[in-house]
Design a protein around this motif. Structure first.
Motif, PDB file in Angstrom:
ATOM      1  N   ARG A  36       0.792  -1.215   0.000  1.00  0.00           N
ATOM      2  CA  ARG A  36       0.000   0.000   0.000  1.00  0.00           C
ATOM      3  C   ARG A  36       0.820   1.257   0.000  1.00  0.00           C
ATOM      4  O   ARG A  36       0.436   2.256  -0.585  1.00  0.00           O
ATOM      5  CB  ARG A  36      -0.919  -0.012   1.222  1.00  0.00           C
ATOM      6  CG  ARG A  36      -1.824   1.184   1.324  1.00  0.00           C
ATOM      7  CD  ARG A  36      -2.839   0.992   2.411  1.00  0.00           C
ATOM      8  NE  ARG A  36      -3.653  -0.165   2.142  1.00  0.00           N
ATOM      9  CZ  ARG A  36      -4.457  -0.700   3.035  1.00  0.00           C
ATOM     10  NH1 ARG A  36      -4.541  -0.199   4.232  1.00  0.00           N
ATOM     11  NH2 ARG A  36      -5.177  -1.755   2.727  1.00  0.00           N
ATOM     12  N   TYR A 153      -3.089   5.190  -3.481  1.00  0.00           N
ATOM     13  CA  TYR A 153      -4.098   4.998  -2.427  1.00  0.00           C
ATOM     14  C   TYR A 153      -4.359   6.295  -1.663  1.00  0.00           C
ATOM     15  O   TYR A 153      -4.662   6.286  -0.478  1.00  0.00           O
ATOM     16  CB  TYR A 153      -3.683   3.884  -1.458  1.00  0.00           C
ATOM     17  CG  TYR A 153      -3.589   2.541  -2.111  1.00  0.00           C
ATOM     18  CD1 TYR A 153      -4.703   1.722  -2.234  1.00  0.00           C
ATOM     19  CD2 TYR A 153      -2.374   2.075  -2.627  1.00  0.00           C
ATOM     20  CE1 TYR A 153      -4.619   0.481  -2.844  1.00  0.00           C
ATOM     21  CE2 TYR A 153      -2.284   0.845  -3.245  1.00  0.00           C
ATOM     22  CZ  TYR A 153      -3.410   0.046  -3.348  1.00  0.00           C
ATOM     23  OH  TYR A 153      -3.329  -1.183  -3.965  1.00  0.00           O
ATOM     24  N   ASN A 175      -5.479   0.876   6.762  1.00  0.00           N
ATOM     25  CA  ASN A 175      -5.921  -0.507   6.912  1.00  0.00           C
ATOM     26  C   ASN A 175      -6.896  -0.566   8.079  1.00  0.00           C
ATOM     27  O   ASN A 175      -6.992   0.360   8.882  1.00  0.00           O
ATOM     28  CB  ASN A 175      -4.721  -1.438   7.129  1.00  0.00           C
ATOM     29  CG  ASN A 175      -4.045  -1.213   8.468  1.00  0.00           C
ATOM     30  OD1 ASN A 175      -4.607  -1.474   9.529  1.00  0.00           O
ATOM     31  ND2 ASN A 175      -2.804  -0.723   8.435  1.00  0.00           N
ATOM     32  N   ILE A 321      -7.845  -9.581   1.617  1.00  0.00           N
ATOM     33  CA  ILE A 321      -7.994  -8.312   0.913  1.00  0.00           C
ATOM     34  C   ILE A 321      -7.700  -8.462  -0.578  1.00  0.00           C
ATOM     35  O   ILE A 321      -6.691  -9.066  -0.976  1.00  0.00           O
ATOM     36  CB  ILE A 321      -7.045  -7.259   1.533  1.00  0.00           C
ATOM     37  CG1 ILE A 321      -7.407  -7.053   3.016  1.00  0.00           C
ATOM     38  CG2 ILE A 321      -7.110  -5.941   0.767  1.00  0.00           C
ATOM     39  CD1 ILE A 321      -6.445  -6.186   3.773  1.00  0.00           C
ATOM     40  N   SER A 323      -6.528  -6.499  -3.661  1.00  0.00           N
ATOM     41  CA  SER A 323      -5.738  -5.285  -3.855  1.00  0.00           C
ATOM     42  C   SER A 323      -6.330  -4.405  -4.943  1.00  0.00           C
ATOM     43  O   SER A 323      -6.724  -4.895  -6.014  1.00  0.00           O
ATOM     44  CB  SER A 323      -4.296  -5.635  -4.248  1.00  0.00           C
ATOM     45  OG  SER A 323      -3.651  -6.337  -3.225  1.00  0.00           O
ATOM     46  N   ASP A 331      -7.957  -0.833  -1.955  1.00  0.00           N
ATOM     47  CA  ASP A 331      -8.030  -2.188  -1.435  1.00  0.00           C
ATOM     48  C   ASP A 331      -9.434  -2.458  -0.882  1.00  0.00           C
ATOM     49  O   ASP A 331     -10.092  -1.549  -0.368  1.00  0.00           O
ATOM     50  CB  ASP A 331      -7.009  -2.394  -0.325  1.00  0.00           C
ATOM     51  CG  ASP A 331      -5.578  -2.442  -0.840  1.00  0.00           C
ATOM     52  OD1 ASP A 331      -5.391  -2.361  -2.061  1.00  0.00           O
ATOM     53  OD2 ASP A 331      -4.655  -2.549  -0.014  1.00  0.00           O
TER      54      ASP A 331
END
Length: 473
Positions: A36, A153, A175, A321, A323, A331
């Motif tokens: 990430r 992200y 996350n 998860i 991606s 995600d």
């Protein structure tokens, strides 16, 4: 999660600084999911090489260089420094040339409870080496306008004015676990000195506090390259070269049966490969859910979220998860499952078999997860999807004493009060207890690495020669 135990060289850098950088990588790797966020490894390796001539930054009262951000898709942002078109054509003939100076850094503001742990690393006292702020500097040895970084992200971005300097703030997708992600960035350009600052910000620091920290940063040019507090910046040319390299090319994540022939059982004597007068023995390994066996005076971990009212470990949640690409998609958590956590409590004896007393003996105990595949022994890092699975990676939401490095040890010494035995007389034995937490389904893969020259993410030659300790259940 990758990047463990870097094997880079740090030119002109004292050993204490090399140790700091390697520790910082190991700490941050545990907190930043590698898929990430921008590579921590690339942001902490310091290199001090030759400077080059560059122009000054003001022309007729107008900024020559300015920092800005450009969106890439839905969630990508490129931060870059560019020349002002109004002065670009006349810059060369109207500005003097100077060298990039060495610098020191001062901070005039830190939030309450935050302290400096090492150069450029600040954490809250209650959570040392977790979250906080890490500051990196780049020497723009290819020209100020060579700076350009893509972050992915990104869910929030903003142009900033940090004092008299241009800056950019970014916030990334968080996350959903307990990991203290470094999910914020601040970039600031200092074209008068030809430096760019990159600030990694943990999710335990608010945006307002992070901006105050950035506004309080002052860099000061120094003439003496031996200045004690000189910033160990990274040349931009070295950064560009490093991103062309394979991050994992230095890792040895598999070993043959022949290389594993020195593996020891619990109770066997082990000769240190790095210290001829030290022998070791793992005398006991307890696997339990009861944390009452620990002396919390030797733990920096907050157990409150991970234990029940009786001090027993609670299950952890594993997230599966899918991606995103970080540019157009984020995600996505596809499913979850509960897995019981287990405490691994290890008792180890260290013996001085020499004829002379010893002082400040470094010891290290790592927990490696290794499984046998097709006749080889392979480092097991995380659960991998099967062919028909729609998830890409699994995330353990618990951070409690995970990661393989010692996070609990009850003998401390040396200048920093860490993993050293202060003194060991000739013939004397010292007993050390260390602790780790693993998930129950990892018990069949556990080995101890007592070698001080190797890490827990790879098979080092020294660790294989000394031999790992098989504690599989």
């Amino acid at each position: 999660m990758r990047l463990e135990d870097m094997k880079q060289e740090f030119p002109q850098m004292p050993q204490s600084m090399r140790d700091m950088v390697e520790r910082e990588v190991q700490k941050q790797v545990k907190m930043v999911p590698a898929r990430r966020y921008f590579s921590v490894k690339k942001a902490v390796v310091a290199s001090l090489v030759a400077t080059m001539a560059l122009g000054t930054t003001i022309f007729a009262g107008v900024k020559i260089y300015q920092m800005d951000r450009e969106p890439q898709g839905n969630y990508g942002v490129t931060t870059k420094v560019s020349k002002n078109e109004a002065v670009e054509a006349t810059e060369q003939e109207n500005t003097k040339i100077d060298e990039i100076p060495d610098i020191t850094m001062e901070t005039s503001y830190l939030p309450d409870g935050m302290v400096e742990l090492e150069e450029g690393k600040y954490s809250y006292e209650k959570t040392p080496y977790e979250g906080g702020v890490s500051i990196i500097f780049y020497r723009m040895d290819m020209g100020d306008s060579a700076f350009e970084i893509l972050d992915t992200y990104v869910t929030e971005s903003e142009n900033l004015q940090i004092g008299n300097h241009d800056g950019v703030y970014l916030k990334m997708q968080e996350n959903d676990g307990d990991w203290l992600s470094f999910n914020q960035r601040i970039y600031v350009t200092y074209p008068e000195y030809h430096y760019v600052m990159q600030m990694y910000i943990g999710e335990d620091v608010t945006k307002d506090e992070a901006l105050k920290i950035a506004e309080g940063v002052k860099i000061i040019p120094v003439a003496d390259e031996t200045e004690e507090n000189m910033v160990h910046a990274w040349n931009w040319s070295d950064y560009l070269a490093s991103i062309e390299e394979d991050d994992d090319s230095w890792e040895k994540d598999a070993a043959t049966a022949e290389e594993m022939k020195n593996t020891h059982a619990i109770g066997e004597t082990i000769q240190s490969d790095t210290e001829k007068n030290i022998q070791m023995k793992v005398t006991d390994v307890k696997i339990t859910e009861d944390t009452g066996i620990l002396d919390m005076a030797y733990s920096d971990n907050d157990f409150s979220h991970y234990i029940d009212n009786n001090g027993k470990l609670l299950p952890t949640t594993i997230q599966y998860i899918k991606s995103g690409d970080g540019i157009n998609t984020l995600d996505e958590v596809i499913s979850t499952k509960q897995v019981q956590q287990k405490l691994i409590y290890v008792t180890i004896q260290y013996v001085n078999i020499g004829s002379e007393d010893m002082k400040d003996i470094l010891y290290s105990v790592g927990l490696m997860k290794i499984r046998k595949e097709n006749g080889s022994y392979v480092v097991f890092r995380e659960e991998q999807p099967k062919t028909d699975d729609i998830w890409d990676y699994a995330l353990d939401t618990s951070t409690l004493m995970k990661g393989g490095d010692m996070s609990y040890y009850d003998v401390r010494g040396g200048e920093r009060g860490n993993n050293y035995i202060t003194a060991l007389k000739a013939g004397e034995t010292k007993t050390v207890h260390v602790g780790f937490v693993v998930n129950e389904d990892e018990l069949p893969y556990l080995y101890l690495n007592l070698n001080t020259a190797g890490g827990t993410a790879e098979f080092s030659d020294s660790a294989l020669k000394q031999g790992l300790v098989d504690i599989r259940q």
